[in-house]
Design a protein around this motif. Structure first.
Motif, PDB file in Angstrom:
ATOM      1  N   LEU A  18      -8.851  82.343 -35.583  1.00 54.69           N
ATOM      2  CA  LEU A  18      -9.272  80.952 -35.605  1.00 54.69           C
ATOM      3  C   LEU A  18     -10.693  80.929 -36.143  1.00 54.69           C
TER       4      LEU A  18
ATOM      5  N   GLU B 277       0.167  83.015 -40.215  1.00 49.96           N
ATOM      6  CA  GLU B 277       0.529  82.106 -39.138  1.00 49.96           C
ATOM      7  C   GLU B 277       1.768  82.632 -38.424  1.00 49.96           C
TER       8      GLU B 277
ATOM      9  N   VAL C   2      -6.964  78.034 -39.260  1.00 46.47           N
ATOM     10  CA  VAL C   2      -6.352  79.346 -39.108  1.00 46.47           C
ATOM     11  C   VAL C   2      -6.650  80.180 -40.339  1.00 46.47           C
TER      12      VAL C   2
END
Length: 284
Positions: free
Chosen positions: A213, A267, A263
């Motif tokens: 993150l 993912e 992000v």
């Protein structure tokens, strides 16, 4: 090491959230059982989004994830169930809707659903769902040009707040003779324990394996934190305390609390309560 102490998704923008033990991290935000954060949104007749800023009773609309539907409850209303399956192309009406400066394509959720929300909120509105073909990106100014899709969130796919930051604010509120506030007033997606107060402001990346993150922009606060999420009634606004020490020069002295994040990396990772991460501090 910082650990995740809370995960929350908000299926409908500005309505109540759902605290979950685990969620999938996608570039567009958290997802649970293929339901994405801020996948639905209420709009007025002109297609402009509605939020607790003008409709504080939206806080009382409580979603619950079921196998095939999103169940909604609100005081004095019969339960409403919205199908989770995406409609077949061309089978339902679409409309252009606005969320801040962006206009995107959305799927209309039918007249019965619109009547339910309109009755509870006391104003004409419709529920829409982010269209499968729609695209919306977070501001490239703050993401450095990185690919950062988002749905109907205010501007970024994730909001991260350190638990110690709220504890510090509550200490200041107590010193002023004010009641402490729960974290839901600030509507984060991810709450992290074991950080120093406001340390999230100075983190370049929270690393979860190959995925990270990346905090990109402090979150300017609006009047929503003054709204009691259990009653839908506005009360004392914590901004008067926050403004004494949480102004950010890079945002024209806006009062900020929490960090908007994107992000970086693959993912699809599952995040869960108690999960730890490594941090990379930003020194520039």
């Amino acid at each position: 090491m910082p650990t995740i102490s809370q995960l929350t998704i908000y299926p409908i923008k500005s309505c109540a959230g759902i605290d979950v033990p685990a969620a999938t991290l996608t570039r567009a935000g958290l997802a649970v059982d293929a339901v994405y954060d801020r996948e639905w949104m209420l709009v007025d007749a002109a297609g402009q989004f509605l939020s607790q800023r003008e409709c504080p009773r939206m806080a009382l609309i409580t979603p619950r994830l079921k196998t095939e539907t999103l169940e909604l409850r609100a005081p004095g209303m019969l339960r409403l169930e919205i199908p989770l399956g995406m409609p077949e192309p061309g089978s339902v009406a679409t409309r252009r809707v606005r969320v801040w400066d962006d206009e995107v394509l959305a799927t209309d959720c039918d007249d019965l659903t619109a009547a339910w929300f309109s009755r509870f909120l006391g104003r004409d509105c419709r529920l829409v769902r982010f269209h499968a073909d729609a695209e919306r990106q977070a501001s490239a100014t703050w993401t450095g040009g990185a690919d950062a899709p988002t749905l109907f969130a205010d501007g970024y796919p994730l909001l991260v707040i350190g638990a110690a930051s709220l504890a510090d604010l509550n200490t200041r509120l107590s010193a002023a003779g004010r009641a402490p506030l729960p974290m839901n007033r600030f509507r984060p997606n991810i709450v992290l324990a074991d950080l120093a107060p406001y340390e999230e402001d100075y983190v370049a990346a929270f690393q979860f394996g190959e995925t990270a993150l990346r905090p990109v922009k402090p979150c300017p606060r609006c009047p929503i934190p003054s709204i009691d999420q259990a009653s839908g009634v506005p009360g004392p606004d914590p901004l008067d305390i926050l403004q004494s020490y949480r102004r950010k020069a890079q945002l024209d002295d806006a009062v900020c609390f929490g960090m908007n994040a994107i992000v970086s990396g693959p993912e699809g990772m599952q995040l869960h309560i108690g999960q730890s991460c490594e941090i990379e501090l930003a020194f520039d």
